[in-house]
Design an enzyme around this catalytic site. Structure first.
Site, mmCIF file in Angstrom:
data_model
loop_
_atom_site.group_PDB
_atom_site.id
_atom_site.type_symbol
_atom_site.label_atom_id
_atom_site.label_comp_id
_atom_site.label_asym_id
_atom_site.label_seq_id
_atom_site.Cartn_x
_atom_site.Cartn_y
_atom_site.Cartn_z
ATOM 1 N N GLN A 44 -14.129 -71.527 67.977
ATOM 2 C CA GLN A 44 -12.674 -71.549 68.103
ATOM 3 C C GLN A 44 -12.204 -72.898 67.566
ATOM 4 O O GLN A 44 -12.410 -73.942 68.188
ATOM 5 C CB GLN A 44 -12.163 -71.368 69.530
ATOM 6 C CG GLN A 44 -10.638 -71.276 69.504
ATOM 7 C CD GLN A 44 -9.942 -71.307 70.838
ATOM 8 O OE1 GLN A 44 -8.753 -71.640 70.887
ATOM 9 N NE2 GLN A 44 -10.615 -70.969 71.917
ATOM 10 N N LYS B 11 -9.738 -75.377 67.138
ATOM 11 C CA LYS B 11 -8.512 -75.686 67.873
ATOM 12 C C LYS B 11 -7.712 -76.699 67.068
ATOM 13 O O LYS B 11 -8.075 -77.875 66.983
ATOM 14 C CB LYS B 11 -8.871 -76.222 69.253
ATOM 15 C CG LYS B 11 -7.819 -75.994 70.287
ATOM 16 C CD LYS B 11 -8.424 -76.039 71.669
ATOM 17 C CE LYS B 11 -8.016 -74.840 72.480
ATOM 18 N NZ LYS B 11 -8.807 -74.668 73.687
#
Length: 410
Positions: free
Chosen positions: A323, A325
């Site tokens: 992920q 970010k």
């Protein structure tokens, strides 16, 4: 490639899309008090366990009179996982002064040339990752305005990408464990609930919750709807089970069995104090999952999101998915580098972010995700589900329509 010329730069203080949390204090048992938490903060820079968020809103006036915008924001959980304390920079005035000195009155040959100044060595005490994140948004917007096209098209041209994609959306259901899941199912979201599991009680409730989600999909999802399930532990499972790999695998196996064949993604199940420790522990868990023949997938987030970490995690086979970010990576150029590393190493790139972002930062990220062909894109800002889905979906569809029109005219 079109030149962009910055006539004037200004900053104003705004607010983020949610609040900021002292995550260790919550995980170590701070009791809830309505929207807030009781007890003292544990992490440096916090005066309370949950505090209001701040955004620095950047405005660039271009030489032709157009305005480009970018928002400097932090993520929700600060002061942990290699993240800075909950401050954007020393102060708004000093930040504006440094950015003006670097960019005001200057002409650049495209987005990447302008964004390169965010790596200026003498100013790294000011150009912290949230500041670089916001400024790079504004520069990308300026490049698109100057070229009379979309931000996605600018990135495709400057990075040599031939085709864009519409990634599947990953919906955050926030703290509402049931109503927002119903919304995600009704909207046919590709992956959900991405709920932040922070406490022992939430870890203990999760298996039964998964059984409920599975039944709810069967009840209201409609024929052929097969979403992925995604659960974000923020290291709380590792705290609860003392990072015991066998115990954690047994727990994850129970959850997977309750998902009844749906693909399940587990984010940051293990606790670590440093990036190398997190990478080693995740690699061990990855290996054990393979040895057991388990079908679930691991998502790395907190420790993978700093310049240079994505390559190290990918080489160590520490996760199936990153992920990425956006606020934690600083300049959007770093986010793009991480996406490309994922593609190179067979890791699924999940373009994430934070509920604490703004509409401006999310829209810029949508263009990055489309242009760089990410696997999933996180819906945000906010934690009410609807608002984040609306901002992300509408920007993606508008952009796709513009790109299709441009292609038809060329």
């Amino acid at each position: 490639m079109s030149e962009l010329e910055i006539k004037r730069l200004a900053l104003v203080e705004g607010i983020g899309g949610f609040w900021v949390n002292d995550q260790p204090a919550i995980q170590l048992g701070a009791p809830a008090d309505g929207f807030f938490f009781k007890g003292p903060a544990r992490s440096p820079g916090f005066n309370a366990i949950r505090e209001p968020s701040v955004a620095y809103c950047i405005m660039l006036e271009l030489a032709d009179g157009q305005y480009a915008y970018g928002d400097c924001v932090t993520v929700l959980n600060l002061g942990y996982g290699g993240r800075p304390a909950p401050v954007l920079a020393q102060d708004l005035g000093k930040t504006q002064e440094v950015l003006r000195a670097l960019f005001e009155g200057r002409r650049f040959e495209g987005f990447r040339a302008a964004a390169a100044l965010l790596d200026s060595e003498p100013h790294q005490d000011i150009l912290l990752r949230p500041i670089a994140f916001g400024m790079s948004q504004a520069l990308l917007s300026a490049a698109a305005l100057s070229a009379r096209t979309t931000m996605a098209r600018v990135l495709m041209r400057e990075y040599g990408v031939q085709h864009y994609s519409l990634p599947g959306l990953a919906g955050s259901c926030g703290g509402n464990w049931k109503d927002n899941v119903d919304k995600a199912i009704a909207r046919q979201i590709s992956m959900f609930p991405q709920y932040a599991i922070q406490t022992r009680e939430q870890c203990e409730r999760l298996p039964e919750y998964v059984s409920w989600i599975n039944a709810r999909i069967d009840e209201i999802g409609g024929q052929g709807y097969t979403p992925d399930l995604h659960f974000d532990f923020h290291s709380s499972l590792g705290r609860m089970l003392d990072n015991n790999v066998d115990a954690i695998c047994n727990y994850l196996s129970d959850v997977v069995s309750r998902a009844a064949g749906r693909q399940v993604y587990f984010e940051d199940p293990l606790y670590a104090d440093t990036a190398p420790e997190a990478m080693e522990r995740m690699a061990q868990l990855y290996e054990e999952l393979e040895r057991r023949g388990m079908s679930c997938r691991l998502v790395a987030d907190e420790w993978v999101n700093a310049p240079g970490e994505a390559k190290r995690f990918a080489q160590a086979r520490a996760a199936h998915v990153f992920q990425i970010k956006t606020p934690d990576n600083g300049s959007l150029t770093n986010t793009i580098d991480s996406i490309r590393i994922c593609h190179e190493h067979g890791v699924l790139p999940y373009l994430g972010g934070s509920c604490n972002e703004t509409d401006i930062s999310v829209r810029a990220s949508v263009h990055v995700g489309m242009a760089m062909n990410v696997w999933r894109m996180f819906t945000r800002p906010g934690l009410g589900f609807d608002e984040g889905l609306m901002v992300t979906t509408n920007e993606m569809r508008r952009t796709a329509a513009r790109l299709e029109h441009e292609d038809a005219q060329s």
